[in-house]
Design a protein around this motif. Structure first.
Motif, PDB file in Angstrom:
ATOM      1  N   SER A  33       0.837  -1.194   0.000  1.00 22.01           N
ATOM      2  CA  SER A  33       0.000   0.000   0.000  1.00 22.01           C
ATOM      3  C   SER A  33       0.876   1.249   0.000  1.00 22.01           C
ATOM      4  O   SER A  33       2.020   1.229   0.432  1.00 22.01           O
ATOM      5  CB  SER A  33      -0.923  -0.002   1.219  1.00 22.01           C
ATOM      6  OG  SER A  33      -0.197   0.389   2.368  1.00 22.01           O
ATOM      7  N   THR A  34       0.317   2.345  -0.474  1.00 26.44           N
ATOM      8  CA  THR A  34       1.066   3.598  -0.573  1.00 26.44           C
ATOM      9  C   THR A  34       1.584   4.056   0.782  1.00 26.44           C
ATOM     10  O   THR A  34       2.750   4.448   0.904  1.00 26.44           O
ATOM     11  CB  THR A  34       0.187   4.689  -1.208  1.00 26.44           C
ATOM     12  OG1 THR A  34      -0.268   4.215  -2.484  1.00 26.44           O
ATOM     13  CG2 THR A  34       0.944   5.969  -1.402  1.00 26.44           C
ATOM     14  N   LEU A  35       0.759   3.982   1.825  1.00 27.41           N
ATOM     15  CA  LEU A  35       1.209   4.406   3.154  1.00 27.41           C
ATOM     16  C   LEU A  35       2.321   3.510   3.688  1.00 27.41           C
ATOM     17  O   LEU A  35       3.283   3.991   4.291  1.00 27.41           O
ATOM     18  CB  LEU A  35       0.037   4.434   4.132  1.00 27.41           C
ATOM     19  CG  LEU A  35      -0.977   5.562   3.900  1.00 27.41           C
ATOM     20  CD1 LEU A  35      -2.144   5.424   4.872  1.00 27.41           C
ATOM     21  CD2 LEU A  35      -0.309   6.916   4.053  1.00 27.41           C
ATOM     22  N   GLU A  36       2.197   2.210   3.458  1.00 25.14           N
ATOM     23  CA  GLU A  36       3.256   1.297   3.888  1.00 25.14           C
ATOM     24  C   GLU A  36       4.544   1.582   3.124  1.00 25.14           C
ATOM     25  O   GLU A  36       5.632   1.530   3.687  1.00 25.14           O
ATOM     26  CB  GLU A  36       2.837  -0.156   3.671  1.00 25.14           C
ATOM     27  CG  GLU A  36       1.784  -0.630   4.652  1.00 25.14           C
ATOM     28  CD  GLU A  36       1.255  -2.003   4.283  1.00 25.14           C
ATOM     29  OE1 GLU A  36       1.179  -2.322   3.074  1.00 25.14           O
ATOM     30  OE2 GLU A  36       0.918  -2.754   5.205  1.00 25.14           O
ATOM     31  N   ALA A  37       4.421   1.892   1.838  1.00 24.71           N
ATOM     32  CA  ALA A  37       5.594   2.199   1.017  1.00 24.71           C
ATOM     33  C   ALA A  37       6.287   3.466   1.518  1.00 24.71           C
ATOM     34  O   ALA A  37       7.517   3.517   1.611  1.00 24.71           O
ATOM     35  CB  ALA A  37       5.194   2.358  -0.445  1.00 24.71           C
ATOM     36  N   ILE A  38       5.510   4.484   1.845  1.00 27.29           N
ATOM     37  CA  ILE A  38       6.088   5.731   2.366  1.00 27.29           C
ATOM     38  C   ILE A  38       6.786   5.469   3.693  1.00 27.29           C
ATOM     39  O   ILE A  38       7.894   5.963   3.928  1.00 27.29           O
ATOM     40  CB  ILE A  38       4.998   6.818   2.499  1.00 27.29           C
ATOM     41  CG1 ILE A  38       4.528   7.255   1.106  1.00 27.29           C
ATOM     42  CG2 ILE A  38       5.498   8.008   3.305  1.00 27.29           C
ATOM     43  CD1 ILE A  38       3.290   8.119   1.108  1.00 27.29           C
TER      44      ILE A  38
END
Length: 186
Positions: A33-38
């Protein structure tokens, strides 16, 4: 191996190629997910900053691809050699990794070539992990020499020269997939 106390030993000069580990890996792309990636990218940047002065640390680069895919690669370029005049400070010129044994018996890999002798004369890393294969220096040795091909010789107190081992170098076509155990060790 480059003996920063003496002269270079090139990973290409290693006698026994059978000790080299060659494992094929594909590039590391993990959809998350985008938040996990960030969050993962933030952790990697913090790790890079906290290890900026760690000998032989390999910086990790983070790149976002296709929205939420995170591409992680390590900078495996040759670092600069620093002359120390210590016989057991070594560096690998070219590709390759020193092999060490963790307390679990698992083999680890490092580009950090700062070695010492423990109380028994075993050549160990700064963290206390012995080289693999283990190399022991006799207690009556008056000097140690590491040749370009990794052969470790000792001059004994009686004047005889003894070969006590050979530092083996592991090679990987793509070391990006070596998992970091602790700074400078995979």
């Amino acid at each position: 191996i480059w003996n920063v106390g003496a002269y270079a030993f090139d990973a290409g000069d290693v006698k026994d190629e059978s000790c080299s580990s060659l494992v094929e890996f594909s590039p590391y792309h993990q959809p998350i997910s985008t938040l996990e990636a960030i969050e993962q990218a933030r952790r990697i940047v913090l790790e890079n900053l906290s290890n900026a002065n760690t000998t032989a640390y390999k910086c990790t680069f983070v790149r976002f691809t296709n929205g939420h895919k995170l591409s992680i690669t390590r900078d495996m370029r040759q670092g600069e050699f620093v002359q120390t005049c210590r016989t057991l400070d070594l560096a690998i010129q070219g590709k390759g990794w020193f092999q060490v044994t963790f307390p679990t018996g698992e083999i680890g890999y490092t580009r950090t070539g700062i070695f010492h002798l423990d109380a028994n004369g075993t050549v160990i890393t700064e963290q206390g992990y012995p080289l693999e294969p283990m190399i022991c220096i006799p207690t009556d040795a008056t000097s140690i020499e590491v040749t370009r091909d990794g052969t470790v010789n000792c001059l004994n107190s009686d004047g005889t020269l003894t070969t006590v081992g050979c530092i083996m170098i592991a090679r990987f076509p793509s070391p990006d997939f070596l998992r970091i155990k602790e700074p400078g060790l995979h």
